[in-house]
Design a protein around this motif. Sequence first.
Motif, short mmCIF file in Angstrom:
data_model
loop_
_atom_site.label_atom_id
_atom_site.label_comp_id
_atom_site.label_asym_id
_atom_site.label_seq_id
_atom_site.Cartn_x
_atom_site.Cartn_y
_atom_site.Cartn_z
N TRP A 550 0.84 -1.21 0.00
CA TRP A 550 0.00 0.00 0.00
C TRP A 550 0.87 1.26 0.00
O TRP A 550 0.61 2.21 -0.74
CB TRP A 550 -0.92 0.00 1.22
N LYS A 553 2.54 1.89 -3.43
CA LYS A 553 1.57 2.45 -4.39
C LYS A 553 1.26 3.91 -4.09
O LYS A 553 1.12 4.73 -4.99
CB LYS A 553 0.28 1.61 -4.36
N LYS A 557 1.96 7.29 -6.34
CA LYS A 557 0.86 8.23 -6.62
C LYS A 557 1.24 9.67 -6.24
O LYS A 557 0.90 10.63 -6.93
CB LYS A 557 -0.39 7.79 -5.85
N ILE A 595 4.93 -3.67 -9.40
CA ILE A 595 4.33 -2.34 -9.18
C ILE A 595 5.25 -1.25 -9.74
O ILE A 595 4.80 -0.31 -10.40
CB ILE A 595 4.06 -2.11 -7.68
N SER A 599 4.58 1.31 -13.00
CA SER A 599 4.44 2.75 -12.67
C SER A 599 5.16 3.64 -13.69
O SER A 599 4.82 4.82 -13.85
CB SER A 599 5.01 3.03 -11.28
#
Length: 738
Positions: A550, A553, A557, A595, A599
């Motif tokens: 989490w 990510k 962001k 991930i 990205s």
Amino acid sequence: MGIDIKKFKVVFFFIICTLILCYFNQNTKDYNVVNDIEKNYKNNEKLDEKLNNKIKIELEKDALDNSEKYFILGYLQKEEKEDEKAKEYFELSKNSINKNTHDFVKIYSNKFLADYMVKNNNFKKAIEYAVEAFNNINPVNYNESYKIIWEIFEVIDDEEEGRDIAIQNIKKVIHTRLLSVDSQIYLYRSLHNLYMLNRDYTEGIKTSLKIIKLSEKTNNTYYMLKSVVDLSYIARELGGYDTAINILNSIESDLVDDKDLRIDLEVYRLLNLAQCENITMKYDSAQKHLNKISEYQKFITTPKNKSIECLKNITIADLYSSQGKSELAQKHINIAKKTLDEAGETYYGLKSYYYIVLGQIELANGKNKKSIYYLNESKKHLEINPDTEMYTRASYGLVKAYKEIGDTENVEKQLLNLLELQEEKNELISQKYYKYVGYKEDFEKVQKDKKIIKIVNFFACIMISGMMYFLLKLIVIPNILTEKIKRKIKLYFKNNNYKLNYQPIVNPNNNAIVGFEALIRLNVNGKLIMPNIIISELEQCNMMGDLSIWILKKIIKDYCQMKTIDYLEKDFYVSMNVSLKEIENEVICEKFKKILKESNIGKDVICLEITENVCGEDYKKVYKNIRELIDSGFKIAIDDFGVDYSNLSFLEKFDFNVIKLDKYFIDNIENSIIVQRLIDAIYHLSIKRNITVVMEGVEDLDQVELIKEISDHKFYIQGYYYSKPIEIDKLKEIKLTH
């Protein structure tokens, strides 16, 4: 030469028609009406007119092999309740089985024959048919046939010999390792039922613990907690009612997400709790729990509701009978009678319980002969579905009834039955039980000449009580608490309670921000929870990996927003903490790499700071995973260097890009020669290996000046001197002035 379009169209049309005809012809050949019968049976449906017509057509075609034809004829007779004719056809089907026979026919011709043998009390033959039905299941299909396996062996669970064979074969299936976790749980629950019928409490406890362990793997809270209720039932069987009540009170059904399963579990728990509290004379509490069941029943629309209503009314009748309220008890036992046969299909031992309560009521009304009849009826049912608690209650009821009519011979007989019950293997009844049930004196009178047995039973009871206490305190309650915390953590994720604060990492020589450290915070109802509490709960539930994913990510962001901040170096990075345990975990590392790749933010943007709150075992795996993480674009940092002597070995064993020096260094830099020499060594190492050094915990200007004197080569600062950790939206407000 040109193509004749008209001829081409005709040929093309002809080919398409031929293919369609071939397709339908193949499907017609492949069609087997047995498939429809199988579907009909598994859906628990009656044969409708449409399917009956299909069956007639197929039988007239004579395209089926003999085994399938006889099976269908048998099935039709079975539907018409013509048992003898059905049995003859199933026998013919079974004897005609060949390698091409439909699997459903191979299995169920034997299974249905086993059913009929049980009805005719030919139990030996029933076992033969059941075993043959099972042997016709291909081991490759065990995973999809787990319910069929139990359906076959449930037929023969009325006798101990049948139960032993069922246990042996179900264990064989489980040990093939061909089953999914859900299939294993289902079959372990079937094993648990068989062990309880055998009164093998040791294996019952072991099986419940296996189910709890498997349920944890798949986060199946429903079956985990249902097995906890099963453990409470074993405590009841052994006479540990207080232990059973403690276990049942520890269960939180709210942990189950699915509403229907949650209600089913809560009703199961409350029924057991009410029965325990009735025996321990906590009548008001028992009544409250039974009232709660009525509230839940409003939401139950399945046929099972009738069974729940029946069992609830028997329990209410039992409760009123125990308090001497015979009229109310009679009212509720009469209500239970209406659905008794149907409910008996759902709950083992229901009829024996019904007759015990009926016997109690008649005894209270002075109708001793009727009471004796009903209590003996209860014992007949207990021969099929053994239950130590119910057997004990029935025997004590008979003791009292026979005493009332002066039948001393039968009083002695019942008391001796109770003594034999104690002597049996795996039937150790706690002395606690007898303070709640009458005629302890009579029982002890029979035991006078059995002092050794009394001593053995006494120590066995202490051992069993200790074991149940151990299960409750060290296994059951911790599992429930863990599930509760997991649920809470999942809600935090869902409701965005977790937040990231960022603390800048600064080059003191030009006051430029070279990076940020992401630090986790938890906001609950406006109250900020600090990392030590967050991490502790996550580690307890083995959910650190979920949080790290989490965080990663969230950083990705937030990265674009960070680019607009003043005083920022062009190639800045953002770091996050991960434990060595996570680096050891290849699944988590693969997720990290995936991930980052998806990205598209580039290499050396994310830095993983390895903390050593959990020490790793497999250093080869750690080395491999670190190397792969670096190759995929991550920076690697050693966090809190100097706090633990073990991270000195890190410098030699693993690849890394950043060393973060613990606050201890800056606090002792002026007073400790050892600290000064260590910093000097790290300075030379950083130049030699082109490593970045970050000094943590810098709080005042003097400390900043000292660091600037040490080196101008990638020696950076993180601390309150520049900024405390703040939310992303406030990063623009940072003013890096000297």
